[in-house]
Scaffold this active site. Structure first.
Site, PDB file in Angstrom:
ATOM      1  N   GLU A 100     -18.605  32.219 -12.982  1.00 29.82           N
ATOM      2  CA  GLU A 100     -18.325  32.044 -14.408  1.00 29.82           C
ATOM      3  C   GLU A 100     -18.554  30.603 -14.846  1.00 29.82           C
ATOM      4  OE1 GLU A 100     -16.739  36.009 -14.137  1.00 29.82           O
ATOM      5  OE2 GLU A 100     -16.167  34.284 -12.904  1.00 29.82           O
ATOM      6  N   THR A 101     -19.057  30.477 -16.056  1.00 29.08           N
ATOM      7  CA  THR A 101     -19.125  29.190 -16.755  1.00 29.08           C
ATOM      8  C   THR A 101     -18.314  29.328 -18.030  1.00 29.08           C
ATOM      9  OG1 THR A 101     -21.311  28.622 -15.881  1.00 29.08           O
ATOM     10  CG2 THR A 101     -20.619  27.522 -17.901  1.00 29.08           C
TER      11      THR A 101
END
Length: 279
Positions: free
Chosen positions: A46-47
């Site tokens: 995830e970003t």
């Protein structure tokens, strides 16, 4: 345009360990397609993108921000470890002066507050419902073959399928189970399932700490074959095991990490969070 991006290793006190997430601080609006391009470039599970909600806000003084999460493949409605990473960046790197931060997200308002030994997250609690075996039989057989399944539940809010393995198995069996995620996209392509949770009832700990349940999480539908820890999955697990065990306080463990859950009106993660930050 220059964007500050941090990488925070959640659930560890050492750099290059734990569950990493990228955190991007947005001073201004970002073109919509750039979110996905940056997440693909970062290539982490995830970003997170933190944005100001008002022109006068600033990351050191304000207490409420917008927050979005992207895997390398798509946007997701909830991510626990990237929320924890976002709070850690604001608290520890930016030196935000508030004791509690509120994030406005696709899953509603989420709160992170500083505690004596880490950060506490308040996340939604998602109910689960019994799922007919024959509707998901191909998915189960593809993922885990002839492994014995004791219970099957579905979370419509998160589109996650929960498989409780037989109580005859132990933690070692779950941790070493070979899960076939490569073919799941072909078997389940209706959009109903976006994540697969495997879980197992805990065992007495003897001289070591006991756990109420164990789990692993797989999400090839959003580009993540296996995620070591996922907040949205534990929001489902907490709901399920609270009902099964009749408990309001539980200890859960993934293959790598352990947690305390207090599933009341909300799911509360108590996470010891000494997070190394890399810029």
């Amino acid at each position: 345009m220059k964007l500050p991006i941090f990488i925070a290793d959640a659930f560890t006190a050492r750099a290059f360990c734990g569950n990493p997430a990228a955190v991007c601080l947005l001073e201004n609006e970002l073109e919509e397609d750039m979110h996905q391009k940056i997440a693909r470039e970062m290539n982490l599970s995830e970003t997170a993108f933190i944005r100001k909600l008002h022109p006068t806000d600033n990351f050191a003084q304000s207490s409420c921000f917008g927050l979005r999460w992207f895997t390398p493949a798509s946007e997701v409605p909830l991510c626990g470890h990237a929320t924890l990473a976002s709070a850690a960046v604001l608290f520890y790197k930016i030196k935000n002066v508030n004791s509690t931060l509120t994030f406005v997200t696709l899953s509603g308002e989420l709160r992170a507050r500083q505690a004596e030994d880490g950060i506490v997250l308040d996340l939604p609690l998602y109910p689960v419902y019994s799922q007919d075996f024959h509707e998901v039989e191909d998915l189960i057989k593809t993922a885990i073959g002839n492994t014995l399944v004791q219970d099957i539940c579905y979370s419509p809010d998160t589109r996650k399928l929960l498989l409780r393995l037989s109580d005859t198995y132990d933690r070692s069996f779950l941790e070493n189970l070979k899960v076939n995620t490569e073919n799941l996209l072909q078997v389940e392509n209706t959009g109903k399932v976006k994540g697969l949770i495997l879980t197992l009832k805990g065992e007495p700990g003897g001289q070591s700490q006991s756990f109420d349940f164990y789990s692993r999480y797989f999400a090839p539908w959003v580009g993540v074959a296996e995620d070591p820890v996922t907040g949205s999955a534990h929001a489902v697990l907490s709901s399920y095991w609270s009902q099964q065990l009749g408990k309001k306080e539980m200890h859960g463990r993934t293959a790598l990490y352990q947690f305390l859950f207090l599933p009341n009106s909300k799911l509360v993660f108590l996470l010891i969070c000494t997070i190394p930050l890399k810029m």
